[in-house]
Enzyme design. Structure first.
Site, mmCIF file in Angstrom:
data_model
loop_
_atom_site.group_PDB
_atom_site.id
_atom_site.type_symbol
_atom_site.label_atom_id
_atom_site.label_comp_id
_atom_site.label_asym_id
_atom_site.label_seq_id
_atom_site.Cartn_x
_atom_site.Cartn_y
_atom_site.Cartn_z
ATOM 1 C CD GLU A 41 10.457 3.920 1.893
ATOM 2 O OE1 GLU A 41 10.462 2.617 2.325
ATOM 3 O OE2 GLU A 41 10.226 4.261 0.710
ATOM 4 C CE LYS A 86 12.518 0.160 -8.251
ATOM 5 N NZ LYS A 86 11.100 0.642 -7.451
HETATM 6 N N1 PSU Z 1 10.254 0.906 -4.452
HETATM 7 C C1 PSU Z 1 11.770 1.122 -4.372
HETATM 8 N N2 PSU Z 1 12.635 0.849 -3.128
HETATM 9 C C2 PSU Z 1 11.999 0.692 -1.957
HETATM 10 C C3 PSU Z 1 10.550 0.206 -2.058
HETATM 11 C C4 PSU Z 1 9.798 0.545 -3.182
HETATM 12 O O1 PSU Z 1 12.215 1.510 -5.499
HETATM 13 O O2 PSU Z 1 12.567 0.421 -1.072
HETATM 14 C C5 PSU Z 1 9.835 -0.246 -1.016
HETATM 15 C C6 PSU Z 1 9.131 0.870 -0.318
HETATM 16 O O3 PSU Z 1 9.066 1.033 0.956
HETATM 17 C C7 PSU Z 1 7.667 0.577 -0.580
HETATM 18 C C8 PSU Z 1 7.897 -0.855 -0.473
HETATM 19 O O4 PSU Z 1 6.449 1.097 0.342
HETATM 20 O O5 PSU Z 1 8.834 -1.368 -0.989
HETATM 21 C C9 PSU Z 1 6.606 -1.723 -1.384
HETATM 22 O O6 PSU Z 1 6.265 -2.793 -1.190
HETATM 23 P P1 PSU Z 1 5.208 -3.574 -1.243
HETATM 24 O O7 PSU Z 1 5.315 -3.810 -2.958
HETATM 25 O O8 PSU Z 1 5.529 -5.221 -1.053
HETATM 26 O O9 PSU Z 1 4.197 -3.181 -0.904
#
Ligand code: PSU
Ligand code: MN
Length: 305
Positions: free
Chosen positions: A23, A157
């Site tokens: 990603e 996390k």
């Molecule tokens: N967790 C991480 N690093 C990240 C993300 C999540 O440790 O970069 C990013 C990923 O791209 C995940 C997104 O899909 O955050 C989730 O965001 P939201 O909670 O807004 O859906």
């Protein structure tokens, strides 16, 4: 044009060389420059050392790029104003010909359009703490429910409500598999204390589970939880305290919606003297190795070798 597949990725797909998707939100919103770019390039290298081809996915001028080149990865790491693109944002970013960083959800969508079945990342989004009030549940979970891609991560996390995240995945029929582990991994640390239903012996066994899910035509993803290596693991109490501080600060500053996760990540990195960043990098390298092996084993099954 909806998507553009790089020549290298196209060739791999045509010749049954396993491809692993990556990603771009982790590059543009998940880590600071230059660590983001170094990490992204190293992850690709690890995947290719295992005999697979890496396909970093992002959106450039409204086109989904499957297999960004090094220059493009560098730009994702540096360029300001790249928007974080989840499922709802994708058509608009295309209409407006914008640059967009793909989250887990959007990377799954674009990977599956290109017939890529394994995707490696760090952590997924999930049900946020206090979601009972805020309704903050990442679109990543619905994507896992519906889109046929296996996602290798280091668990989720504690900025999230992990028990609720597992319940949600159970409701939507998403298998959560522990890689050589009984419990859900907790991203910065090895063990969330939450029991998973399946401890998978190795990559070949995970590949078989993917194989049967596809044979049965059961739509949706599979989530592999691969614990961070011992030497990189951060003490649970220490990191949870930092996470609590970060959550309080986000609340105070009224951070909402898609800004929540990037805010928390950068706050935690800053207040752990980048210990959390080092852990983040170590765990994604570890996921790259396991993900590549899963892709290889799955290709063997698919091509009956
Ligand atoms: N967790 C991480 N690093 C990240 C993300 C999540 O440790 O970069 C990013 C990923 O791209 C995940 C997104 O899909 O955050 C989730 O965001 P939201 O909670 O807004 O859906
Ligand atoms: Mn959210």
């Amino acid at each position: 044009m909806l998507i553009k597949i790089s020549d290298k990725v196209k060739q791999a797909l045509d010749n049954n060389v396993p491809v692993v998707a990556l990603e771009s939100t982790i590059i543009s919103h998940g880590m600071p420059y230059p660590f983001n770019v170094q990490t992204a390039l190293n992850v690709e290298k690890i995947i290719e050392e295992q005999g697979c081809v890496a396909a970093t996915i992002g959106i450039i001028d409204g086109v989904g790029i499957i297999g960004m080149d090094h220059e493009e990865i560098e730009q994702f790491g540096k360029k300001k104003g790249i928007v974080k693109v989840s499922r709802r944002d994708l058509p608009i970013v295309m209409a407006k010909k914008m640059w967009g960083a793909t989250t887990v959800a959007t990377t799954m969508i674009l990977a599956s359009k290109a017939n890529i079945e394994v995707f490696v990342t760090g952590g997924i989004g999930g049900v946020h703490r206090n979601a009972q009030q805020t309704f903050d549940i990442s679109a990543d979970l619905q994507e896992l429910a519906h889109t046929n891609v296996t996602v290798v991560c280091a668990g989720a996390k504690a900025i999230l409500d992990l028990p609720l995240t597992l319940e949600y995945l159970e409701t939507f029929g998403v298998p959560v598999l522990g890689y050589k582990s009984d419990n859900l991994a907790a991203f910065y640390s090895k063990d969330s204390g939450l029991k998973l239903d399946y401890n998978m012996a190795d990559e070949a066994e995970i590949a078989k589970a993917i194989y049967y899910k596809r044979k049965l035509d059961l739509k949706g993803g599979i989530l592999v939880s691969n614990p961070i290596p011992n030497e990189a693991s951060i003490d649970n109490d220490y990191i949870n305290q930092k996470i609590d501080e970060a959550l309080k600060e986000a609340n105070k500053q009224n951070i909402k919606g898609k800004d929540v996760t990037p805010f928390l990540l950068s706050y935690i990195a800053k207040h752990t003297q980048n210990k959390s960043l080092d852990a983040n990098i170590a765990l994604i390298y570890n996921n790259a190795k396991i993900g590549a092996n899963i892709a290889k084993e799955y290709m063997k099954l698919k091509t009956d070798k």
